[in-house]
Scaffold this active site. Structure first.
Site, PDB file in Angstrom:
ATOM      1  N   PHE A 243       3.733  -2.924  29.155  1.00 38.28           N
ATOM      2  CA  PHE A 243       3.861  -3.288  27.744  1.00 38.28           C
ATOM      3  C   PHE A 243       4.746  -4.517  27.564  1.00 38.28           C
ATOM      4  CE2 PHE A 243       6.440  -3.063  23.888  1.00 38.28           C
ATOM      5  CZ  PHE A 243       5.480  -2.996  22.892  1.00 38.28           C
TER       6      PHE A 243
ATOM      7  N   TYR B  16      17.616 -17.319  13.773  1.00 37.40           N
ATOM      8  CA  TYR B  16      16.379 -16.941  13.092  1.00 37.40           C
ATOM      9  C   TYR B  16      15.482 -16.124  14.033  1.00 37.40           C
ATOM     10  CZ  TYR B  16      11.709 -17.234  11.156  1.00 37.40           C
ATOM     11  OH  TYR B  16      10.456 -16.909  10.708  1.00 37.40           O
TER      12      TYR B  16
ATOM     13  N   ARG C  11       3.436 -22.898  19.971  1.00 40.95           N
ATOM     14  CA  ARG C  11       1.963 -22.910  19.987  1.00 40.95           C
ATOM     15  C   ARG C  11       1.368 -23.105  18.599  1.00 40.95           C
ATOM     16  NH1 ARG C  11      -0.250 -17.221  20.748  1.00 40.95           N
ATOM     17  NH2 ARG C  11       0.347 -17.280  18.542  1.00 40.95           N
TER      18      ARG C  11
ATOM     19  N   ARG D 217       5.469 -24.088   6.907  1.00 36.07           N
ATOM     20  CA  ARG D 217       6.419 -23.213   7.604  1.00 36.07           C
ATOM     21  C   ARG D 217       7.034 -24.059   8.715  1.00 36.07           C
ATOM     22  NH1 ARG D 217       1.913 -19.335   7.497  1.00 36.07           N
ATOM     23  NH2 ARG D 217       1.536 -19.916   9.674  1.00 36.07           N
TER      24      ARG D 217
END
Length: 461
Positions: free
Chosen positions: A301, A183, A230, A240
């Site tokens: 980044f 997933y 978290r 969920r």
């Protein structure tokens, strides 16, 4: 500094003066690497086009902090990655299935948009105005466009399968860690793959970087799993369920909400440590990936999110507050990580610091204690292997830590190297040539001797 920030900042001055100083220094002295709104940046940022300004505004709504990092990417990478990140998933299954499985085609269909998202969906407006994204996708360089559409096609299949499974079977939980990994691969690992291919296609990174997809996937999984850990309380309340049952369905917990409703804090934190242990197994792969990057804007980044992920894991570890509310690292800590995440050595040091913090909070009665210790030691070992801590980079060059036993070994090796006879490059080839010629002479001599003997013995027969 905005007036609305003065009150919280004054409170911070009284409670956390070090944090206050960090934030003030950041607001006053931190300079943006580029301003995408300036006229000279328009050719690469696309700010002069209304459709691209719309895309930038949607990116800000999706994640303002992450948008800031994207905007500092070099050249047209900023615009490309902005478009790459715009997406939505909350649609009824009957509509979602055909839409998801053909979304890569919709993404390049001029004028296409979607108005049937849930009214409370925060990204609903994005799909309503998706025609702006479509227009910008079609303006991308062909190589970028091909990568984005390919990743989109892979991702849409995986997400459609998971969405359909939940609706048709009633199974709302991920069962195994393997299913959890898959997933996370679909929602984040593929994003890492796409980014890596874009870095290579841009020419700002080496061409072969696009082959390091296992490392790219692993770093994506570290980020996604950290978010899932978290956001536990918020996700459970909104039904969920991303934590795999293989990890949490123990100690009498039958539903994920039992982790905070039953009041069994000790066992709940053991489950929590199991989830964090699973996320930490991607840490060294992330460090390996970062060491391959050469472009500074690309490195920052990638480095900033994973450093914040490590900080978040350390914050969540053995922290019962995580089951009661969403917890986040302090803004000043995030700023310090942004300022420090500039090179592979410093990032590895950040990983080591948080690994030590996690290890210090580990409890021997936790069944995961030994595995957590080993995982933290692997991060420590990675740092020592690549950037030995006794080697100090000073203003006058490299110096050694006199208190470290390895310094004596290093100095001894240097002394041997300095006192050994110099063997310049002109000497070694002559020695090699001598050995080669001698070998040929020996082989030919032996061969000649054998032939002579055979002729001598059998020649008269």
């Amino acid at each position: 500094m905005a007036m609305g920030k003065i009150g919280p900042m004054l409170g911070l001055l009284l409670t956390r003066p070090a944090d206050f100083r960090t934030l003030v220094q950041f607001y006053l002295f931190h300079e943006l690497k580029r301003d995408i709104t300036s006229q000279q940046e328009h050719p690469t940022s696309g700010w002069d086009r209304a459709t691209m300004r719309c895309c930038w505004s949607f990116l800000d709504l999706t994640s303002r902090s992450f948008a800031a990092v994207i905007k500092e990417l070099d050249g047209d990478l900023a615009r490309t990655i902005c478009i790459y990140y715009l997406d939505d998933m909350t649609i009824p299954d009957g509509v979602k299935q055909p839409l998801l499985r053909s979304f890569h085609e919709k993404t390049v269909t001029p004028g296409w948009n979607f108005t049937e998202s849930g009214p409370n969906e925060k990204d609903r407006q994005l799909l309503v105005e998706y025609s702006s994204v479509v227009e910008e996708v079609n303006l991308l360089k062909p190589e970028y466009k091909a990568i984005i559409l390919d990743i989109c096609a892979k991702m849409e299949v995986g997400m459609a399968d998971y969405a359909h499974k939940a609706v048709t079977t009633g199974l709302v939980y991920l069962e195994t860690v393997a299913e959890y990994d898959l997933y996370c691969h679909y929602v984040a690992g593929l994003v890492g793959e796409g980014l890596t291919r874009i870095w290579s296609a841009s020419g700002k990174e080496v061409p072969w970087l696009c082959e390091e997809l296992e490392l790219a996937n692993s770093m994506g999984l570290l980020l996604q799993k950290t978010n899932i850990i978290r956001d536990f309380r918020e996700d459970v309340e909104e039904r969920r369920f991303f934590w795999p049952k293989e990890i949490w369905a123990k100690y009498g917990f039958e539903e994920m909400k039992d982790l905070y409703e039953k009041g069994d804090v000790e066992h709940a934190t053991w489950i929590q440590s199991g989830m964090i242990l699973d996320a930490l197994r991607h840490a060294c792969d992330s460090l390996d990936y970062l060491r391959l990057l050469k472009n500074q804007s690309v490195f920052v980044f990638c480095a900033v999110p994973v450093c914040m992920a490590m900080a978040t894991l350390a914050l969540c570890f053995m922290n019962p507050e995580m089951f009661q509310r969403n917890i986040k690292i302090r803004k000043a800590e995030a700023v310090r990580l942004i300022l420090r995440s500039t090179n592979p050595r410093e990032v590895a040091l950040i990983f080591r610091e948080y690994a030590r913090e996690i290890h210090a909070k580990a409890k021997p009665q936790d069944p995961n204690f030994l595995k957590i210790s080993v995982m933290c030691c692997k991060i420590e070992q990675w740092y020592e292997q690549h950037y030995p801590s006794f080697v100090i980079l000073g203003e006058n060059g490299v110096v050694y830590d006199p208190s470290d036993k390895r310094t004596a070994v290093a100095k001894s090796e240097e002394k041997k190297r300095l006192n050994s006879p110099q063997s310049g490059p002109e000497i070694f080839p002559w020695e090699l040539a001598t050995y080669i010629v001698g070998a040929f002479v020996l082989v030919f001599g032996l061969s000649g001797g054998v032939i002579y003997t055979v002729l001598k013995v059998y020649g008269n027969e």
